[in-house]
Design a protein around this motif. Structure first.
Motif, PDB file in Angstrom:
ATOM      1  N   ALA A   1      15.548  13.947  26.608  1.00 11.17           N
ATOM      2  CA  ALA A   1      14.231  13.929  27.255  1.00 11.17           C
ATOM      3  C   ALA A   1      13.512  15.259  27.076  1.00 11.17           C
ATOM      4  O   ALA A   1      12.300  15.291  26.794  1.00 11.17           O
ATOM      5  N   MET A   2      14.238  16.368  27.205  1.00  8.76           N
ATOM      6  CA  MET A   2      13.613  17.683  27.018  1.00  8.76           C
ATOM      7  C   MET A   2      13.153  17.884  25.584  1.00  8.76           C
ATOM      8  O   MET A   2      12.073  18.420  25.339  1.00  8.76           O
ATOM      9  N   SER A   3      13.964  17.455  24.633  1.00  8.13           N
ATOM     10  CA  SER A   3      13.595  17.675  23.227  1.00  8.13           C
ATOM     11  C   SER A   3      12.416  16.807  22.812  1.00  8.13           C
ATOM     12  O   SER A   3      11.640  17.193  21.934  1.00  8.13           O
ATOM     13  N   LEU A   4      12.248  15.636  23.431  1.00 12.37           N
ATOM     14  CA  LEU A   4      11.147  14.748  23.064  1.00 12.37           C
ATOM     15  C   LEU A   4       9.853  15.030  23.814  1.00 12.37           C
ATOM     16  O   LEU A   4       8.769  14.767  23.300  1.00 12.37           O
TER      17      LEU A   4
ATOM     18  N   HIS B   1       6.937  20.633  24.311  1.00 11.05           N
ATOM     19  CA  HIS B   1       6.394  21.112  23.047  1.00 11.05           C
ATOM     20  C   HIS B   1       6.362  22.632  22.980  1.00 11.05           C
ATOM     21  O   HIS B   1       5.656  23.209  22.170  1.00 11.05           O
ATOM     22  N   GLU B   2       7.130  23.263  23.836  1.00  9.06           N
ATOM     23  CA  GLU B   2       7.190  24.722  23.830  1.00  9.06           C
ATOM     24  C   GLU B   2       8.090  25.204  22.698  1.00  9.06           C
ATOM     25  O   GLU B   2       9.059  24.533  22.335  1.00  9.06           O
ATOM     26  N   PRO B   3       7.807  26.389  22.149  1.00  4.99           N
ATOM     27  CA  PRO B   3       8.661  26.889  21.064  1.00  4.99           C
ATOM     28  C   PRO B   3      10.070  27.262  21.531  1.00  4.99           C
ATOM     29  O   PRO B   3      11.011  27.234  20.753  1.00  4.99           O
ATOM     30  N   GLY B   4      10.267  27.575  22.812  1.00  6.93           N
ATOM     31  CA  GLY B   4      11.575  27.979  23.313  1.00  6.93           C
ATOM     32  C   GLY B   4      12.424  26.833  23.838  1.00  6.93           C
ATOM     33  O   GLY B   4      13.467  27.055  24.448  1.00  6.93           O
ATOM     34  N   LYS B   5      11.996  25.584  23.595  1.00  6.85           N
ATOM     35  CA  LYS B   5      12.736  24.450  24.158  1.00  6.85           C
ATOM     36  C   LYS B   5      14.137  24.317  23.579  1.00  6.85           C
ATOM     37  O   LYS B   5      15.030  23.834  24.239  1.00  6.85           O
ATOM     38  N   TRP B   6      14.332  24.761  22.366  1.00  4.95           N
ATOM     39  CA  TRP B   6      15.651  24.611  21.745  1.00  4.95           C
ATOM     40  C   TRP B   6      16.694  25.499  22.412  1.00  4.95           C
ATOM     41  O   TRP B   6      17.880  25.203  22.361  1.00  4.95           O
ATOM     42  N   TRP B   7      16.241  26.574  23.059  1.00  2.19           N
ATOM     43  CA  TRP B   7      17.182  27.386  23.825  1.00  2.19           C
ATOM     44  C   TRP B   7      17.719  26.588  25.009  1.00  2.19           C
ATOM     45  O   TRP B   7      18.902  26.648  25.325  1.00  2.19           O
TER      46      TRP B   7
ATOM     47  N   GLY C   1      19.985  23.774  23.603  1.00  4.05           N
ATOM     48  CA  GLY C   1      21.252  24.373  23.179  1.00  4.05           C
ATOM     49  C   GLY C   1      22.103  24.806  24.357  1.00  4.05           C
ATOM     50  O   GLY C   1      23.328  24.639  24.362  1.00  4.05           O
ATOM     51  N   GLY C   2      21.452  25.355  25.396  1.00  5.32           N
ATOM     52  CA  GLY C   2      22.185  25.759  26.596  1.00  5.32           C
ATOM     53  C   GLY C   2      22.811  24.578  27.300  1.00  5.32           C
ATOM     54  O   GLY C   2      23.962  24.637  27.741  1.00  5.32           O
ATOM     55  N   LEU C   3      22.058  23.487  27.434  1.00  2.00           N
ATOM     56  CA  LEU C   3      22.615  22.280  28.055  1.00  2.00           C
ATOM     57  C   LEU C   3      23.736  21.690  27.205  1.00  2.00           C
ATOM     58  O   LEU C   3      24.735  21.191  27.737  1.00  2.00           O
ATOM     59  N   GLY C   4      23.589  21.764  25.872  1.00  2.00           N
ATOM     60  CA  GLY C   4      24.654  21.275  24.986  1.00  2.00           C
ATOM     61  C   GLY C   4      25.931  22.088  25.150  1.00  2.00           C
ATOM     62  O   GLY C   4      27.032  21.534  25.236  1.00  2.00           O
ATOM     63  N   ALA C   5      25.783  23.410  25.218  1.00  2.00           N
ATOM     64  CA  ALA C   5      26.952  24.277  25.416  1.00  2.00           C
ATOM     65  C   ALA C   5      27.589  24.012  26.784  1.00  2.00           C
ATOM     66  O   ALA C   5      28.821  23.963  26.901  1.00  2.00           O
TER      67      ALA C   5
END
Length: 152
Positions: free
Chosen positions: A33-36, A39-45, A48-52
């Motif tokens: 849901a966050m990735s879709l 639209h912020e450039p820092g969303k992958w952090w 990635g944090g939730l994935g870790a």
């Protein structure tokens, strides 16, 4: 006295796996849901944090589910997914049940109180049942091994 293993039975392992699966699916849903939607450039952090965090939760659960203790004449051999440790009976002062109350409910496990050093949790004894006959059996067997060895 013969050696004895303390750990989860198949039914308790399955119950813990169901909880882990539900939590992992919830975290995966939040990441998708966050990735879709963001639209912020820092969303992958954040993703990635939730994935870790999800990986840490799964590894911690595997460590909890498959942890066991072998009761021998010399002491306790604590076997977990990431470590092995031997605690001689001479270092054990007492064995007690620890109860913790959290928002998710009341949890109990068995602890080794040592004469020197910090106390240790016996793997394979975590439960959230109020009156757990299996936990009482595990405590009685551990107590019996300890008292027979110290009494010799």
């Amino acid at each position: 006295m013969p050696e004895a293993w303390i750990g989860f039975n198949a039914r308790d392992r399955q119950r813990h796996w169901w909880r882990t699966g539900i939590l992992t699916l919830a975290l995966a849903g939040v990441m998708v849901a966050m990735s879709l939607t963001t639209h912020e450039p820092g969303k992958w952090w954040w993703v990635g944090g939730l994935g870790a965090f999800s990986i840490v939760v799964v590894l911690s659960t595997i460590n909890t589910i498959y942890g066991q203790a072998l009761l021998t004449r010399a002491g306790l051999e604590l076997h977990t997914f990431v470590s092995r440790r031997v605690v001689p009976w001479s270092e054990v002062e007492r064995i007690e049940e620890r109860r913790r109350v959290r928002r998710s409910g009341a949890w109990s496990d068995l602890r080794i109180i040592r004469t020197h050093g910090r106390s240790l949790t016996i793997p394979g004894t975590l439960t959230n049942r109020v009156m757990d006959a299996e936990l009482e059996r595990k405590q009685a067997v551990t107590q019996q091994h300890w008292s027979r060895t110290v009494g010799d």
